[in-house]
Design a protein around this motif. Structure first.
Motif, short mmCIF file in Angstrom:
data_model
loop_
_atom_site.label_atom_id
_atom_site.label_comp_id
_atom_site.label_asym_id
_atom_site.label_seq_id
_atom_site.Cartn_x
_atom_site.Cartn_y
_atom_site.Cartn_z
N TRP A 355 53.75 8.46 53.02
CA TRP A 355 55.02 9.12 53.34
C TRP A 355 55.90 9.21 52.09
O TRP A 355 56.48 10.26 51.81
CB TRP A 355 55.74 8.35 54.43
CG TRP A 355 57.10 8.89 54.76
CD1 TRP A 355 57.38 10.02 55.48
CD2 TRP A 355 58.37 8.34 54.37
NE1 TRP A 355 58.75 10.21 55.57
CE2 TRP A 355 59.37 9.19 54.89
CE3 TRP A 355 58.74 7.22 53.64
CZ2 TRP A 355 60.73 8.96 54.70
CZ3 TRP A 355 60.09 6.97 53.44
CH2 TRP A 355 61.07 7.84 53.97
N ARG A 356 55.98 8.12 51.32
CA ARG A 356 56.78 8.12 50.09
C ARG A 356 56.17 9.05 49.05
O ARG A 356 56.90 9.77 48.35
CB ARG A 356 56.89 6.70 49.54
CG ARG A 356 57.66 5.75 50.45
CD ARG A 356 57.71 4.35 49.90
NE ARG A 356 58.48 4.29 48.66
CZ ARG A 356 58.63 3.18 47.95
NH1 ARG A 356 58.06 2.05 48.35
NH2 ARG A 356 59.35 3.19 46.84
N GLN A 357 54.84 9.07 48.95
CA GLN A 357 54.18 9.97 48.02
C GLN A 357 54.47 11.42 48.37
O GLN A 357 54.77 12.24 47.49
CB GLN A 357 52.68 9.72 48.03
CG GLN A 357 51.89 10.61 47.08
CD GLN A 357 50.40 10.45 47.25
OE1 GLN A 357 49.82 10.89 48.25
NE2 GLN A 357 49.75 9.79 46.31
N GLN A 358 54.41 11.75 49.66
CA GLN A 358 54.68 13.12 50.08
C GLN A 358 56.11 13.52 49.79
O GLN A 358 56.35 14.67 49.36
CB GLN A 358 54.38 13.27 51.57
CG GLN A 358 54.60 14.68 52.10
CD GLN A 358 54.06 14.85 53.50
OE1 GLN A 358 52.87 15.01 53.71
NE2 GLN A 358 54.95 14.82 54.48
N ARG A 359 57.05 12.63 49.99
CA ARG A 359 58.46 12.94 49.68
C ARG A 359 58.63 13.28 48.20
O ARG A 359 59.37 14.20 47.85
CB ARG A 359 59.36 11.77 50.07
CG ARG A 359 59.67 11.70 51.54
CD ARG A 359 60.53 10.51 51.87
NE ARG A 359 61.82 10.56 51.18
CZ ARG A 359 62.91 11.16 51.65
NH1 ARG A 359 62.86 11.78 52.81
NH2 ARG A 359 64.03 11.13 50.97
N ARG A 360 57.97 12.53 47.33
CA ARG A 360 58.05 12.81 45.89
C ARG A 360 57.46 14.19 45.58
O ARG A 360 58.02 14.95 44.77
CB ARG A 360 57.33 11.72 45.10
CG ARG A 360 58.03 10.38 45.08
CD ARG A 360 57.46 9.47 44.01
NE ARG A 360 56.05 9.19 44.23
CZ ARG A 360 55.60 8.15 44.92
NH1 ARG A 360 56.45 7.30 45.47
NH2 ARG A 360 54.30 7.95 45.06
N LEU A 361 56.34 14.50 46.20
CA LEU A 361 55.70 15.79 45.95
C LEU A 361 56.59 16.94 46.42
O LEU A 361 56.76 17.94 45.71
CB LEU A 361 54.35 15.85 46.65
CG LEU A 361 53.24 14.99 46.06
CD1 LEU A 361 52.01 15.02 46.95
CD2 LEU A 361 52.88 15.46 44.65
#
Length: 369
Positions: A355-361
């Motif tokens: 979820w955090r990785q997707q937010r950064r992307l």
């Protein structure tokens, strides 16, 4: 302002909907995310405590990363389609940015895949229409891929020629022979029409809906906001069929027919162990869709997707939460059955990581069309 003609908009004027003419916006339609989703998160936590596994929904579609909750690749889902399902999916190819000449690499990928322009370019990992671009010429493609950060996997998909778009929510429990459609939503692009006198900004300000959310449209229009459109000339304000990006959603539940359910079920059962999610598609006409014909699939979303009819301006807050709670309760039930059958869940920390990785992307992608 004109909207794309759909049965959903026409039904708003007939039958039981006559007393509920669509308001420009619902009370909660553009609340901050934390305000609308806090009760949903709390309900998820309660279900996780009850089932003793907060990540149980990730087993509902166990062959997809996190079950499609977050961080999953769009093509990884489409690539699982068997021969039957593949016939209904719009052709696509992939390319990853970061080469010496990303534009040339994208054009070469299209050529290898037998695709011609126009195409839709979008990040392979993403949601809510983030970074979706429509390109019609080689120069536009070169310019578009240059907007993404290095090492971004992209999907280039043939532009489906149908005008109308819909989201179809599909649910099938592992112990059931047939699935069902729990939600059908029509997505309408807001269109302003010139009068030969007013600027684009003035036309937006004159419309009952767009004047309430101009920030959704003005950034992508740029200097066109000062343009005076000739009388009768239409201008579509957004391409991506996403509510948060400005598209208008209408509940199409009246058009869920046995024929449509049968066709969608046939397609989705050709994707291994897929039980819960939303199919985004474009279709030729309401009449054809009701017969289970005349549509092509854009993408298939997993457990992180919504039953998007909740964003119809006629939907009450109570109805929206009832739909959200019902769907998440279903995905926990399905996940429990798949876990009992031997499939593993992602785990809460893995869910949080993706979820955090997707937010950064999402924050790194260019503005959508």
């Amino acid at each position: 302002m004109n909207h794309a003609p759909t049965a959903a908009s026409s039904r708003a004027k007939t039958g039981g909907d006559a007393a509920r003419q669509p308001a420009p916006l619902s009370m909660f339609e553009f609340w901050p995310g934390w305000a609308i989703y806090t009760p949903v998160v709390l309900y998820w936590i309660l279900l996780g405590l009850w089932h003793r596994d907060f990540s149980l929904p990730t087993a509902a579609n166990p062959r997809i990363l996190t079950g499609g909750l977050c961080g999953e690749s769009k093509t990884s889902i489409l690539d699982m389609a068997g021969e039957t399902a593949r016939r209904w999916i719009a052709p696509y190819v992939s390319v990853t940015t970061g080469s010496a000449d990303d534009g040339a690499a994208a054009l070469a990928a299209l050529d290898r895949g037998g695709l011609a322009l126009p195409v839709v370019v979008k990040p392979d990992i993403g949601c809510n229409g983030a970074g979706v671009k429509l390109v019609t010429t080689p120069d536009e493609l070169v310019a578009a891929v240059a907007l993404y950060p290095p090492d971004t996997p992209l999907v280039m998909q043939r532009l489906i020629p149908f005008e109308h778009e819909a989201g179809v929510f599909y649910i099938r429990h592992p112990d059931e022979d047939r699935g069902r459609i729990s939600s059908l939503t029509y997505k309408e692009a807001p269109v302003i029409v010139g009068d030969g006198r007013s600027t684009v900004r003035q036309l937006i300000d004159a419309d009952a809906r767009t004047r309430l959310v101009p920030h959704l449209y003005l950034p992508r229009l740029g200097d066109r906001v000062h343009e005076v459109l000739p009388a009768g000339m239409p201008l579509r304000l957004v391409f991506a069929g996403n509510h948060s990006k400005g598209s208008i959603f209408r509940n199409g539940a009246d058009d869920i027919t046995p024929a449509l359910v049968e066709q969608i079920d046939r397609i989705m059962q050709d994707i291994p162990d897929f039980h819960f999610g939303r199919i985004d598609l474009k279709f030729e006409s309401i009449a054809a869709l009701r017969l289970g014909r005349g549509f092509e699939i854009i993408e298939i979303n997993g457990v992180g997707s919504e039953a998007t009819h909740i964003w119809d301006s006629r939907t009450t807050l109570r109805e929206a939460y009832a739909a959200q709670f019902t769907h998440y309760r279903e995905t926990f039930r399905i996940g429990a059955k798949k876990k009992k059958a031997g499939w593993r869940t992602s785990g809460a920390f893995t869910m949080l990581h993706y979820w955090r990785q997707q937010r950064r992307l999402l924050a790194s992608y260019p503005l959508n069309d």
